[in-house]
Design a protein around this motif. Structure first.
Motif, PDB file in Angstrom:
ATOM      1  N   TRP A 196     -21.447  42.307   3.357  1.00  0.00           N
ATOM      2  CA  TRP A 196     -20.084  41.801   3.564  1.00  0.00           C
ATOM      3  C   TRP A 196     -19.640  40.995   2.344  1.00  0.00           C
ATOM      4  CZ3 TRP A 196     -15.604  41.939   5.681  1.00  0.00           C
ATOM      5  CH2 TRP A 196     -14.824  40.787   5.898  1.00  0.00           C
ATOM      6  N   GLU A 225     -23.129  42.174   7.346  1.00  0.00           N
ATOM      7  CA  GLU A 225     -22.339  42.312   8.556  1.00  0.00           C
ATOM      8  C   GLU A 225     -23.000  43.339   9.460  1.00  0.00           C
ATOM      9  OE1 GLU A 225     -18.396  43.916   8.200  1.00  0.00           O
ATOM     10  OE2 GLU A 225     -17.773  42.931  10.061  1.00  0.00           O
ATOM     11  N   SER A 226     -23.177  42.949  10.710  1.00  0.00           N
ATOM     12  CA  SER A 226     -23.777  43.844  11.684  1.00  0.00           C
ATOM     13  C   SER A 226     -23.219  43.502  13.046  1.00  0.00           C
ATOM     14  CB  SER A 226     -25.292  43.654  11.666  1.00  0.00           C
ATOM     15  OG  SER A 226     -25.865  44.193  12.830  1.00  0.00           O
ATOM     16  N   MET A 227     -22.790  44.487  13.771  1.00  0.00           N
ATOM     17  CA  MET A 227     -22.197  44.279  15.105  1.00  0.00           C
ATOM     18  C   MET A 227     -21.146  43.161  15.057  1.00  0.00           C
ATOM     19  SD  MET A 227     -23.602  46.618  16.921  1.00  0.00           S
ATOM     20  CE  MET A 227     -23.434  46.245  18.667  1.00  0.00           C
ATOM     21  N   LYS A 228     -20.315  43.216  14.029  1.00  0.00           N
ATOM     22  CA  LYS A 228     -19.183  42.280  13.856  1.00  0.00           C
ATOM     23  C   LYS A 228     -19.606  40.837  13.620  1.00  0.00           C
ATOM     24  CE  LYS A 228     -16.906  45.132  17.238  1.00  0.00           C
ATOM     25  NZ  LYS A 228     -17.949  45.345  18.240  1.00  0.00           N
ATOM     26  N   MET A 229     -20.894  40.645  13.315  1.00  0.00           N
ATOM     27  CA  MET A 229     -21.376  39.289  13.036  1.00  0.00           C
ATOM     28  C   MET A 229     -21.726  39.187  11.559  1.00  0.00           C
ATOM     29  SD  MET A 229     -21.378  38.002  16.123  1.00  0.00           S
ATOM     30  CE  MET A 229     -22.433  36.575  16.129  1.00  0.00           C
ATOM     31  N   GLU A 230     -21.523  37.989  11.015  1.00  0.00           N
ATOM     32  CA  GLU A 230     -21.936  37.739   9.637  1.00  0.00           C
ATOM     33  C   GLU A 230     -23.335  37.135   9.660  1.00  0.00           C
ATOM     34  OE1 GLU A 230     -19.019  35.135   7.994  1.00  0.00           O
ATOM     35  OE2 GLU A 230     -17.379  36.484   8.497  1.00  0.00           O
ATOM     36  N   ILE A 231     -24.249  37.806   8.994  1.00  0.00           N
ATOM     37  CA  ILE A 231     -25.633  37.341   8.985  1.00  0.00           C
ATOM     38  C   ILE A 231     -25.956  36.802   7.591  1.00  0.00           C
ATOM     39  CG2 ILE A 231     -28.023  37.948   9.541  1.00  0.00           C
ATOM     40  CD1 ILE A 231     -26.118  38.754  11.766  1.00  0.00           C
ATOM     41  N   LEU A 241     -32.489  43.703   8.743  1.00  0.00           N
ATOM     42  CA  LEU A 241     -31.866  44.610   9.706  1.00  0.00           C
ATOM     43  C   LEU A 241     -30.992  45.630   8.987  1.00  0.00           C
ATOM     44  CD1 LEU A 241     -28.984  42.645  11.481  1.00  0.00           C
ATOM     45  CD2 LEU A 241     -29.954  42.041   9.297  1.00  0.00           C
ATOM     46  N   ASN A 242     -30.563  46.644   9.735  1.00  0.00           N
ATOM     47  CA  ASN A 242     -29.596  47.591   9.215  1.00  0.00           C
ATOM     48  C   ASN A 242     -28.229  46.918   9.272  1.00  0.00           C
ATOM     49  OD1 ASN A 242     -31.802  49.264   9.366  1.00  0.00           O
ATOM     50  ND2 ASN A 242     -31.070  50.384  11.159  1.00  0.00           N
TER      51      ASN A 242
END
Lengths: 518, 82
Positions: free
Chosen positions: B21, B41-47, B16-17
């Protein structure tokens, strides 16, 4: 004298049809790792169930005595058969005769298949290879004229391509190179699957080369392109897997909109509790978790059939069973943009919800949605346009609906976790959190003046966040009855099975008030 | 980034884009299958991005705070033969 000579002639012509485009062409098809159309039909249908229609239609040559010299069958092989004991129509392209092209099809054969599916209310399975009955420019020379697409007498196929979607399940398999009309017949389905060695495109590499794009078949229309674009729902390694997927998809659906989805015996305990659910959602809101294992444990064991895995990935969609009853399922996937509804995710939701509405499948929504996707790319993708279309699809559907809020429900996308105008069942897990918008970023917007005036804006922001975090406990929401129930996650399967049982008698066969679009 | 990697190497791509982090591994490190290599980090989530198989980290292609697009290579690994 009896009719034995005529019977012999019939059998001879049928035997010629079995040869397809000839031993050499068939061998070439097999060498490329692809089954021929007859083998495909036999593998796809229940053993021994294929009843062919129009086998001896084709192009014949006769000698001076008008005796048959040679025969090339139509490259459309079609008929009836059964899948898991239920009658279906099957129609397949024969690539060994003129590469599946139109001039060898006999237009009425694929048309009859579509018409039979419609009027006898039978699911239709399209096995597509080549241009799927579309013409080549050579057709101009063989027929001495150019055809107007959709011209007099040729529009009926296009009529059924959309009309059948509102009447019977339409499953399409792309096996080989699928172009033009073939690609349209593939995409105009409720479920399209391709093999990973296949390629699907509006026009193939030689035509695209005129645009200055030098691409191989796979680069142009391989499975990674077409499943990510959403044009094709699924890709599998082998043709056998494609047949299995097609058969399984049908197992969740009624034979037509005039029937209800088939309920099967359920060996899985509807009250089964999975202890792991109590810790499935991380306490840290920044930490992601895997949604698919949650789906697997909540629904009847082994019943989850995922569709469109590579498209619109913030939403997982598919079919599954609860207490033996088929349902449509959508679930947020926090691994992809935290489960934010992108434009593509919204398109995927529309496809699922419309399918559920047409075939009378109750919908279960496992909610984890921090809102619509934000940012410049999202705006350019018309996220809000696709978002309100998803909202319309959800609001317009009339099948029973149950939402379980696992974690986030924020903003407009969060609001449409269930249809707005009627009663659905809804449960919230202990980990649920919601609001008009997330605190992160939301505080800056709402408390701008206060933050600007503060000597230490960051300290003030944290202070406000702590304060709001306390207030937004789901218990406070339940206290004011904004949410009906907060539940122990381990009770979810029991409640979902109860929902499916409650929904059963509410399902009403018949056509929907709208006609689904592919 | 070296022009070529050892034969049999495997690139790990972003799904994803996102922004990078935390990078949790170093070049030359051995990792087990499923071990987290870095956090996006995407939309305030750690992936988490995890190792699909056990092996050695050959190269890390991104730095913390870098922005990556879907399909961008993040890490190069060499499958463990032992």
């Amino acid at each position: 004298m009896n009719w034995q000579p005529e019977l012999d002639e019939l059998r001879r012509r049928e035997a010629l049809a079995q040869e397809l485009g000839g031993a050499e062409k068939v061998a070439r098809q097999h060498q490329a790792g692809r089954l021929d159309v007859r083998a495909r039909i036999l593998h796809l249908l229940d053993p021994g169930s294929f009843h062919e229609i129009g086998a001896i239609a084709g192009k014949a040559r006769y000698d001076d005595n008008n005796d048959l010299l040679s025969f090339i069958p139509s490259n459309c092989v079609m008929g009836r058969g059964s899948v898991d004991g239920r009658a279906v129509v099957v129609v397949g392209d024969d690539f060994t005769v003129r590469g599946g092209s139109a001039d060898a099809t006999i237009r009425e054969k694929p048309l009859l298949a579509e018409r039979m599916a419609s009027e006898f209310r039978l699911p239709i399975l399209r096995i597509i290879e080549g241009s799927g009955g579309g013409g080549s420019v050579k057709t101009i020379e063989t027929t001495g004229r150019a055809n107007l697409p959709g011209g007099v007498g040729s529009a009926l196929g296009f009529h059924y391509a959309t009309a059948n979607l509102a009447v019977v399940p339409v499953v399409a398999l792309g096996l080989g190179s699928v172009a033009g009309l073939g690609a349209a017949r593939l995409a105009a389905s409720h479920y399209a699957v391709m093999t990973k060695s296949s390629a699907v495109f509006v026009a193939g590499p030689p035509v695209v080369a005129r645009l200055g794009q030098d691409l191989g078949k796979q680069e142009l229309g391989g499975w990674q392109i077409q499943t990510r674009s959403g044009a094709v729902d699924d890709a599998v390694e082998t043709e056998e897997e494609a047949f299995a997927r097609a058969r399984r998809f049908l197992s969740y659906l009624p034979s037509s909109v005039f029937e209800l989805p088939p309920v099967i015996a359920c060996a899985d305990d509807p009250a089964r509790r999975d202890e792991a659910l109590l810790e499935a959602i991380p306490r840290d809101p920044r930490k992601v978790y895997k949604m698919r294992p949650i789906i697997e444990t909540l629904f009847d064991r082994g019943s989850f059939f995922e569709t469109g895995m590579f498209f619109g990935r913030p939403i997982i969609t598919g079919l599954a069973r609860l207490h033996g009853r088929p349902v449509a399922l959508m679930a947020g996937d926090p691994y992809h943009y935290g489960g934010s509804w992108t434009a593509e995710a919204c398109q995927k939701i529309i496809r699922l919800v419309d399918l559920a509405e047409v075939f009378h499948l109750p919908v279960v929504h496992l909610v984890d949605c921090p809102g619509f996707m934000i940012g410049l790319e999202a705006e350019k993708a018309a996220t809000i346009r696709h978002g309100v279309r998803a909202m319309a699809a959800i609001n317009q559907c009339s099948v029973p609906w149950c939402s379980v809020i696992l974690r986030n429900a924020f903003g407009v996308a969060g609001a449409i976790h269930q249809p707005a105008g009627r009663l659905s069942l809804r449960y919230a897990w202990l980990s649920a959190r919601w609001g008009s918008l997330p605190l992160e970023g939301g505080i800056e917007a709402a408390y701008r003046a206060e933050l600007d005036a503060a000597p230490d804006p960051e300290a003030r922001r944290r202070e406000i966040e702590t304060r709001l975090n306390k207030l937004r406990s789901p218990f406070r929401t339940a206290e004011s009855f904004w949410v009906e129930e907060i539940i122990d996650p381990r009770d979810t399967r029991r409640l979902l099975c109860e929902f499916a049982d409650l929904a059963g008698p509410l399902l009403t066969p018949g056509p929907t008030h709208f006609a689904i679009r592919p | 980034m070296p022009a070529s990697f050892p034969p049999g190497h495997r690139k790990i791509f972003s799904d994803l884009n996102a922004s990078v982090w935390r990078v949790l591994v170093t070049e030359g490190q051995f990792v087990a299958a499923g071990e987290t290599l870095l956090l996006l980090e995407s939309m305030k989530m750690e992936i988490p991005v995890t190792a699909p198989e056990a092996g050695t980290i050959v190269a890390i292609l991104v730095a913390e705070e870098a922005v990556v697009n879907e399909g961008d290579p993040l890490v190069v690994m060499l499958k463990s033969t032992g």
